[in-house]
Structures are given as C-alpha cells and as structure tokens.
Design a protein around this motif. Structure first.
Motif, PDB file in Angstrom:
ATOM      1  N   LYS A  23       0.830  -1.203   0.000  1.00  0.00           N
ATOM      2  CA  LYS A  23       0.000   0.000   0.000  1.00  0.00           C
ATOM      3  C   LYS A  23       0.871   1.261   0.000  1.00  0.00           C
ATOM      4  O   LYS A  23       0.517   2.261  -0.608  1.00  0.00           O
ATOM      5  N   ARG A  24       1.977   1.207   0.698  1.00  0.00           N
ATOM      6  CA  ARG A  24       2.858   2.369   0.841  1.00  0.00           C
ATOM      7  C   ARG A  24       4.130   2.222   0.006  1.00  0.00           C
ATOM      8  O   ARG A  24       5.173   2.744   0.355  1.00  0.00           O
ATOM      9  N   LYS A  25       4.056   1.523  -1.105  1.00  0.00           N
ATOM     10  CA  LYS A  25       5.255   1.223  -1.885  1.00  0.00           C
ATOM     11  C   LYS A  25       5.979   2.484  -2.349  1.00  0.00           C
ATOM     12  O   LYS A  25       7.190   2.521  -2.379  1.00  0.00           O
ATOM     13  N   TRP A  26       5.278   3.552  -2.719  1.00  0.00           N
ATOM     14  CA  TRP A  26       5.937   4.757  -3.195  1.00  0.00           C
ATOM     15  C   TRP A  26       6.675   5.465  -2.058  1.00  0.00           C
ATOM     16  O   TRP A  26       7.739   6.031  -2.265  1.00  0.00           O
ATOM     17  N   THR A  27       6.158   5.391  -0.865  1.00  0.00           N
ATOM     18  CA  THR A  27       6.853   5.978   0.289  1.00  0.00           C
ATOM     19  C   THR A  27       8.122   5.179   0.580  1.00  0.00           C
ATOM     20  O   THR A  27       9.189   5.758   0.834  1.00  0.00           O
ATOM     21  N   VAL A  28       8.005   3.865   0.529  1.00  0.00           N
ATOM     22  CA  VAL A  28       9.167   2.996   0.781  1.00  0.00           C
ATOM     23  C   VAL A  28      10.228   3.216  -0.290  1.00  0.00           C
ATOM     24  O   VAL A  28      11.421   3.343   0.007  1.00  0.00           O
ATOM     25  N   ALA A  30      10.676   5.891  -2.177  1.00  0.00           N
ATOM     26  CA  ALA A  30      11.248   7.231  -2.015  1.00  0.00           C
ATOM     27  C   ALA A  30      12.272   7.255  -0.885  1.00  0.00           C
ATOM     28  O   ALA A  30      13.356   7.849  -1.017  1.00  0.00           O
ATOM     29  N   CYS A  31      11.971   6.617   0.246  1.00  0.00           N
ATOM     30  CA  CYS A  31      12.929   6.556   1.371  1.00  0.00           C
ATOM     31  C   CYS A  31      14.188   5.799   0.962  1.00  0.00           C
ATOM     32  O   CYS A  31      15.307   6.227   1.275  1.00  0.00           O
ATOM     33  N   CYS A  34      16.285   7.981  -1.329  1.00  0.00           N
ATOM     34  CA  CYS A  34      16.932   9.055  -0.556  1.00  0.00           C
ATOM     35  C   CYS A  34      18.146   8.532   0.202  1.00  0.00           C
ATOM     36  O   CYS A  34      19.208   9.167   0.200  1.00  0.00           O
TER      37      CYS A  34
END
Length: 188
Positions: A23-28, A30-31, A34
C-alpha cells in the motif's frame, strides 16, 4: 453451558506486513532512493585516507658488557629508556626536524603533522611502528620514513656526543694517572 472462547486478538501474519508495504510502496521507494543518494554523495565527497607504516628497532645504549659490569642493572632502567624513546618519537622538535628534512616546514604545521602521526611499540619486542595518515599515499610514506630517519639521525648524533664526552673524560683520567705516576716516580 458455558462455552470457552479464545479472546479475539488480531494476529499479524507476514502477508499482512507485505500488504502494508504494498500500500505504501511509493513511500518505501522514495525513502530507499533518498538513503542511497545520501550514502553515494557522502562516499563521493569523502577523501580516502592512507596510512603508511615503517618500523624501527630501538636499542638501549647499554650493551651486554655494560650490563655485566653493572651489578645494579635492572629491567626498570630499560623500561625507562624505552618510554623516553617513545616520548622523543612524539616530540615537536623531532616533528619539526622531519618537516625540515622534507622541505615542508613552511607548508605544514607541527600540530597538523603530529595529528597524522602514530607511534606504537610492538609488543614484546624492541620494535616501534611509526605510522602516518594522509590523503596522499606517497606523502604518507614520505612522512613516516622522514620521521624514522630524523629519529635515527638524532639518536646517532646524541650517541656520538655521549661518546665524545666519555672520550674526553677518559683522556682527563689518563692525564691525571700519568701525573700521579710522575709524582710517584719523583718521590721514589
């Protein structure tokens, strides 16, 4: 009739964790990107540091014959001698001499030089490792070797001075003995 029911507590299974990450693949992602970018920039920005090491052997000026002749000889004399040599190896005057020998006395400060210098006695030996840290491998090697050469030259110079003083003292003693023998011959 009372029936026993297990308390209802939701158990998380591996699949549940996977679904949360999905569900949070784009947040993961992006982190992760970075962290990789910061680590890469840090590695590219960091200059490598090289360490060159040379070893010297420190011999006590008291030879085997001196030890045999000196009834009061003890290992504490050797320990004091070696501790003194280690301190001399770390001295500002020796660092200044090494920098002068390299022709860098005006370019490199003694404090800066000493911060890159590391002197470590090799355990259970008379060897001492002299290491120098620098961003240039050639400079690290030149500085470690120059420090060792400066120490050896200073030790030889000191030993030469001590030998000259001993020779002068012996000459004086010989002259005194000749005078005493001459006086004894006159009396007889």
């Amino acid at each position: 009739v009372a029936s026993e029911q297990a308390p209802s507590s939701p158990e998380m299974h591996l699949i549940d964790y996977f679904n949360i990450v999905r569900k949070r693949k784009w947040t993961v992602i992006a982190c992760f990107v970075c962290v990789v970018c910061v680590a890469t920039l840090w590695l590219l920005k960091t200059k490598p540091v090289y360490m060159a090491t040379t070893q010297i052997m420190i011999e006590s000026p008291s030879s085997f014959i001196n030890k045999m002749a000196d009834v009061t000889y003890s290992d504490t004399k050797d320990l004091t001698f070696y501790q003194t040599q280690y301190k001399l190896l770390m001295s500002r005057s020796l660092a200044r001499k090494a920098l002068e020998d390299l022709g860098l006395a005006k370019d490199v400060g003694v404090g800066s030089y000493l911060s890159g210098l590391k002197v470590v006695p090799v355990r259970d030996t008379r060897l001492v490792s002299i290491s120098f840290l620098s961003t240039s491998p050639e400079m690290a090697a030149r500085m470690a070797n120059a420090h060792a050469h400066a120490f050896i030259a200073r030790s030889a110079q000191l030993q030469h001075r001590v030998s000259e003083q001993a020779l002068d003292w012996l000459k004086t003693q010989v002259q005194n003995q000749k005078a005493r023998i001459g006086n004894s011959h006159k009396v007889v």
